[in-house]
Design a protein around this motif. Structure first.
Motif, PDB file in Angstrom:
ATOM      1  N   LEU A 131     -36.902 -49.557   4.640  1.00  0.00           N
ATOM      2  CA  LEU A 131     -38.117 -48.781   4.420  1.00  0.00           C
ATOM      3  C   LEU A 131     -37.818 -47.300   4.636  1.00  0.00           C
ATOM      4  CD1 LEU A 131     -41.313 -48.682   4.185  1.00  0.00           C
ATOM      5  CD2 LEU A 131     -41.326 -48.888   6.688  1.00  0.00           C
ATOM      6  N   SER A 132     -38.360 -46.451   3.767  1.00  0.00           N
ATOM      7  CA  SER A 132     -38.194 -45.011   3.968  1.00  0.00           C
ATOM      8  C   SER A 132     -38.862 -44.611   5.282  1.00  0.00           C
ATOM      9  CB  SER A 132     -38.828 -44.247   2.798  1.00  0.00           C
ATOM     10  OG  SER A 132     -38.659 -42.853   2.967  1.00  0.00           O
ATOM     11  N   VAL A 149     -44.890 -42.968   7.927  1.00  0.00           N
ATOM     12  CA  VAL A 149     -44.749 -43.592   6.604  1.00  0.00           C
ATOM     13  C   VAL A 149     -45.243 -42.661   5.507  1.00  0.00           C
ATOM     14  CG1 VAL A 149     -45.575 -45.485   5.156  1.00  0.00           C
ATOM     15  CG2 VAL A 149     -44.824 -45.950   7.491  1.00  0.00           C
ATOM     16  N   ILE A 150     -46.409 -42.054   5.703  1.00  0.00           N
ATOM     17  CA  ILE A 150     -46.959 -41.155   4.675  1.00  0.00           C
ATOM     18  C   ILE A 150     -46.052 -39.948   4.473  1.00  0.00           C
ATOM     19  CG2 ILE A 150     -48.870 -39.604   4.145  1.00  0.00           C
ATOM     20  CD1 ILE A 150     -50.745 -41.605   5.473  1.00  0.00           C
ATOM     21  N   ARG A 151     -45.591 -39.371   5.584  1.00  0.00           N
ATOM     22  CA  ARG A 151     -44.771 -38.163   5.449  1.00  0.00           C
ATOM     23  C   ARG A 151     -43.420 -38.473   4.810  1.00  0.00           C
ATOM     24  NH1 ARG A 151     -42.955 -33.770  10.015  1.00  0.00           N
ATOM     25  NH2 ARG A 151     -42.328 -32.172   8.513  1.00  0.00           N
ATOM     26  N   CYS A 152     -42.823 -39.603   5.159  1.00  0.00           N
ATOM     27  CA  CYS A 152     -41.532 -39.963   4.569  1.00  0.00           C
ATOM     28  C   CYS A 152     -41.683 -40.397   3.112  1.00  0.00           C
ATOM     29  CB  CYS A 152     -40.860 -41.069   5.386  1.00  0.00           C
ATOM     30  SG  CYS A 152     -40.245 -40.515   6.987  1.00  0.00           S
ATOM     31  N   ARG A 153     -42.846 -40.902   2.750  1.00  0.00           N
ATOM     32  CA  ARG A 153     -43.070 -41.237   1.342  1.00  0.00           C
ATOM     33  C   ARG A 153     -43.240 -39.963   0.520  1.00  0.00           C
ATOM     34  NH1 ARG A 153     -46.524 -46.399  -0.163  1.00  0.00           N
ATOM     35  NH2 ARG A 153     -44.640 -47.195   0.832  1.00  0.00           N
ATOM     36  N   LEU A 154     -43.900 -38.970   1.076  1.00  0.00           N
ATOM     37  CA  LEU A 154     -44.053 -37.701   0.371  1.00  0.00           C
ATOM     38  C   LEU A 154     -42.738 -36.940   0.297  1.00  0.00           C
ATOM     39  CD1 LEU A 154     -47.461 -36.510   1.898  1.00  0.00           C
ATOM     40  CD2 LEU A 154     -47.067 -37.472  -0.379  1.00  0.00           C
ATOM     41  N   ASN A 155     -41.907 -37.086   1.329  1.00  0.00           N
ATOM     42  CA  ASN A 155     -40.604 -36.394   1.366  1.00  0.00           C
ATOM     43  C   ASN A 155     -39.546 -37.367   1.875  1.00  0.00           C
ATOM     44  OD1 ASN A 155     -38.463 -34.655   1.518  1.00  0.00           O
ATOM     45  ND2 ASN A 155     -39.389 -33.254   3.011  1.00  0.00           N
ATOM     46  N   PRO A 156     -38.973 -38.201   0.979  1.00  0.00           N
ATOM     47  CA  PRO A 156     -38.017 -39.236   1.402  1.00  0.00           C
ATOM     48  C   PRO A 156     -36.791 -38.700   2.122  1.00  0.00           C
ATOM     49  CG  PRO A 156     -38.763 -39.626  -0.849  1.00  0.00           C
ATOM     50  CD  PRO A 156     -39.240 -38.260  -0.465  1.00  0.00           C
TER      51      PRO A 156
END
Length: 441
Positions: free
Chosen positions: A95-96, A196-203
């Motif tokens: 998971l990212s 999770v939200i921040r890593c999805r926006l900036n992997p």
């Protein structure tokens, strides 16, 4: 000299001694005994400290303190926490931001093992931080994750700080622990959602681990899952009998300590060095807490004798005309201010003689307020420029992580904690539902 002026002089003298670098228990206890000596003579000065010591020694639930601390150190020194992180590494690496999410999970379980935020910080900085940096995680992200995750240590049971609060506020420890469960898990979930939200926006902040690092037969994964969840089984073995009324609080703490010891023995990690180190650290931490409680009891006895609490209540409600909620918010802001130079235990014992009776007089629930106190002090711990946790993190972090990085890393998590605090203030049932359900039945 009026009693109000004596109380103000005591408080200012204590703060002055703390600013000069004196030990917390020494400053508080010294001011209490000297004030009692001048107020009530030789007998009053001698009897105050003696009465506080007898009261402390007769408080049977205090036996939980060394039990829980010993349990945490056994699990930490025997490297069972390493198994936890390896489990998260394998199961969540795809998971990212998965390892950062796993680190929050690690911190929740460490909190259930130890009950001290410093322990979570130490384990996170020594186990998780190097692994996260090695795998390309953003250094600001991971330092913030570890600091925020360690804040759960004084909220998720068995919280040692809530044991101290229970002693000073004269509230049931079991209810305070249960009151911390839902807010603690809610805050952990909020941290996870943010990551999770921040890593999805900036992997690039939390890259997915390569398949070769996660490649493992399912049988090995299941085995690793069992090894990693061992501390969780110990926690349930300790808490389920207590919640169901089969054991007392002290008996449950003994079950936890014995279970942790047996787990280390069965895994072949209970060496003489591990045992001696755990006992030595347990003794040191337990004695420190007992001295602080002793000083707080003496200081509180003088304040009770002066009627300082009633004077402060009258000042806020009658002379200044403040509403109960305005007074409560001012109390929380004062914790954030004190958190720039004091730890959570020191903050509690300094203001508890004033705040706890005042909160009760204003009509607020003291169990609920104990949860507010723990969250607010952890926010204070991590608030720049002088948060206690910020400098602790700097001492443990590698050289490439600067103090500027640490300051920048924590601000989003502080905002998340403020949202959590406001939510619990607006909806007290989040803290009070579980103890009401368990003890109501």
């Amino acid at each position: 000299m009026s009693y109000e002026l004596i109380a103000a002089l005591m408080f200012s003298s204590m703060m002055l001694m703390l600013l000069t670098g004196q030990r917390v228990f020494g400053a508080i206890g010294f001011v209490a005994v000297i004030a009692a000596f001048f107020l009530w003579g030789d007998r009053g000065g001698f009897d105050l400290g003696f009465a506080a010591a007898i009261k402390l020694m007769k408080w049977y639930p205090l036996l939980t303190l060394p039990m829980f601390i010993f349990m945490g150190y056994i699990l930490s020194e025997s490297r069972i926490a390493d198994d936890l992180y390896k489990m998260f590494h394998v199961w969540m690496g795809g998971l990212s931001g998965g390892l950062a999410v796993g680190t929050i999970g690690l911190m929740v379980l460490i909190s259930a093992m130890n009950g001290l935020s410093v322990a979570g910080m130490a384990i996170g900085a020594t186990i998780a931080l190097p692994e996260l940096l090695k795998r390309g995680y953003d250094k600001r992200m991971v330092t913030g994750v570890i600091q925020a995750g360690s804040s759960l240590g004084i909220l998720v049971p068995p919280s040692v700080v809530l044991v101290l609060y229970a002693m000073i506020a004269r509230q049931p420890v079991g209810q305070l622990w249960l009151a911390g469960v839902v807010p603690g898990l809610m805050m952990a979930a909020m941290f996870v959602i943010y990551i999770v939200i921040r890593c999805r926006l900036n992997p690039a902040l939390g890259p997915i681990l390569p398949p070769e690092e996660r490649a493992m037969p399912m049988g090995e994964k299941i085995k690793l899952l069992g090894a990693g969840l061992l501390p969780l089984f110990i926690f349930f073995a300790m808490m389920v009998p207590f919640v169901n009324g089969w054991t007392s609080l002290v008996e449950s703490s003994a079950i936890g300590a014995i279970a942790a010891f047996l787990a280390a023995v069965l895994k072949g990690r209970m060496t003489r060095e591990v045992f001696e180190t755990s006992v030595r650290k347990t003794l040191g931490i337990s004695c420190m807490f007992m001295w602080i409680i002793l000083a707080a009891l003496a200081f509180g006895a003088v304040f009770d004798g002066l009627g300082a609490v009633k004077a402060i209540e009258s000042l806020f409600t009658e002379k200044l005309g403040l509403s109960p909620w305005m007074i409560l918010i001012l109390m929380q802001l004062s914790f954030i201010l004190m958190g720039t130079f004091l730890d959570d235990t020191a903050m509690l014992v300094i203001v508890a003689p004033l705040y706890v009776p005042l909160v009760g007089a204003l009509g607020f629930d003291l169990i609920w307020y104990g949860v507010l106190y723990t969250i607010t002090t952890q926010i204070a711990y991590m608030t720049p420029p002088f948060g206690y946790n910020l400098f602790l993190m700097r001492a443990m972090a590698p050289p490439e992580i600067t103090l500027r990085d640490i300051y920048g890393s924590i601000l989003p998590f502080v905002l998340v904690m403020i949202v959590a605090l406001a939510t619990i203030m607006a909806f007290p049932e989040l803290a009070l539902w579980l103890p009401g359900y368990v003890y109501g039945n």
